[in-house]
Structures are given as C-alpha cells and as structure tokens.
Design a protein around this motif. Structure first.
Motif, short mmCIF file in Angstrom:
data_model
loop_
_atom_site.label_atom_id
_atom_site.label_comp_id
_atom_site.label_asym_id
_atom_site.label_seq_id
_atom_site.Cartn_x
_atom_site.Cartn_y
_atom_site.Cartn_z
N ASN A 133 7.35 6.15 6.83
CA ASN A 133 6.29 6.96 6.74
C ASN A 133 4.82 6.09 6.33
OD1 ASN A 133 7.17 9.44 6.20
ND2 ASN A 133 7.67 9.28 3.64
N PHE A 134 5.16 4.54 5.65
CA PHE A 134 4.12 2.95 5.77
C PHE A 134 3.87 3.32 7.63
CE2 PHE A 134 4.02 -1.52 7.38
CZ PHE A 134 3.10 -1.13 6.65
N LYS A 135 4.81 3.11 8.12
CA LYS A 135 4.33 2.77 9.69
C LYS A 135 3.84 3.88 10.28
CE LYS A 135 6.07 0.37 12.66
NZ LYS A 135 5.79 -0.90 12.48
N ALA A 136 3.72 5.01 10.09
CA ALA A 136 2.45 6.12 10.26
C ALA A 136 1.45 6.49 9.98
CB ALA A 136 3.63 7.64 10.16
N GLN A 137 1.49 5.77 8.47
CA GLN A 137 -0.23 6.09 7.73
C GLN A 137 -0.27 4.67 8.04
OE1 GLN A 137 0.67 6.02 3.20
NE2 GLN A 137 -1.28 6.42 2.76
N TRP A 138 0.08 3.19 8.33
CA TRP A 138 -0.39 2.33 7.82
C TRP A 138 -0.67 1.50 9.54
CZ3 TRP A 138 -4.21 1.92 4.23
CH2 TRP A 138 -3.99 2.00 3.71
N GLN A 139 -0.60 2.14 10.90
CA GLN A 139 -0.48 1.57 11.83
C GLN A 139 -1.09 0.89 12.27
OE1 GLN A 139 2.90 1.90 13.29
NE2 GLN A 139 2.60 0.72 14.43
N LYS A 150 1.03 -0.49 0.36
CA LYS A 150 -0.07 -0.21 -0.36
C LYS A 150 0.59 1.43 0.05
CE LYS A 150 -3.82 -1.82 2.24
NZ LYS A 150 -5.11 -2.05 2.98
N SER A 151 2.67 0.90 0.40
CA SER A 151 2.94 2.01 -0.13
C SER A 151 4.46 2.40 -1.08
CB SER A 151 3.91 1.99 1.56
OG SER A 151 5.39 2.40 1.09
N SER A 176 11.21 6.13 3.56
CA SER A 176 9.59 5.41 2.79
C SER A 176 8.89 4.72 4.02
CB SER A 176 10.03 5.03 1.82
OG SER A 176 10.87 3.84 2.00
N TYR A 223 -0.95 -2.16 10.00
CA TYR A 223 -0.04 -3.64 10.99
C TYR A 223 -0.76 -3.56 12.33
CZ TYR A 223 4.75 -3.70 11.60
OH TYR A 223 6.64 -4.61 12.08
#
Length: 108
Positions: free
Chosen positions: A75-81, A42-43, A72, A84
């Motif tokens: 950013n993925f972790k922040a957006q999809w925490q 998704k990232s 990157s 996850y």
C-alpha cells in the motif's frame, strides 16, 4: 530465551557496499531517521528502519525495514511510488552493490 513479538511483522533486508566518497551521505539518508525512514513514515503500516554497519568492512551496511504486514508495504509503494522512485534515483550512485537479502514474515 528469545521473546516473540506480540504482533505479526513484515521485514525487508537489504545489503549495501557503499562507495567511499558517498559514505557520509549514505549514512545520513539510510539511517534510522534518514530520508528513507521519513518517506516510509508517511505510511501507517511502517514500524521502523535499522541501519547496521559491518564491524570488519567500513563500507558494508545492512538495512532492516519493519512493516506491520506485506500488504501495508505494498500500500505504501502504491501511494508513494513517485517519491520512492525519486529518492531511489537520488541514491543511485552511492553504492557499488545493492542486494535484496530477502523479505520475511514471522511464522504463524
């Protein structure tokens, strides 16, 4: 002679000792196109996941997750925490051991 990647890359490597009763589910979820790879996908910064199997221990695996950069991945972790954390909780009982081997980047 080894070739050098033309673009920088950020790599995260995990080692797992899987519980035998969860082997099939683990392989499905952690495979190159499994649930983790789909979530990472998704990232825009996600490149690929590899699931590697130990030749001498049928329950030992390594995953290699490749990202464009550490930023990157963060950013993925922040957006999809939330997603996850939910997938991580779903996978909680599948392994005897889960060890972060390391986070690596290519030398400049």
């Amino acid at each position: 002679m080894p070739t050098r990647q033309s673009k920088p890359m950020y790599i995260i490597i995990w080692a797992y000792q899987v519980k035998s009763e969860h082997l099939a589910s683990f392989v499905e979820i952690y495979s190159n196109d499994g649930a983790w790879a789909k979530l990472f996908g998704k990232s825009e910064g996600y490149l690929a996941t590899e699931l590697l199997h130990d030749e001498t221990d049928t329950l030992r695996f390594v995953t290699i997750d490749r990202w464009v950069s550490a930023a990157s991945y963060l950013n993925f972790k922040a957006q999809w925490q939330a997603e996850y954390n939910a997938l991580d909780a779903h996978c909680e009982g599948m392994t005897e051991q889960e060890v972060l081997i390391g986070r690596y980047s290519q030398p400049i």
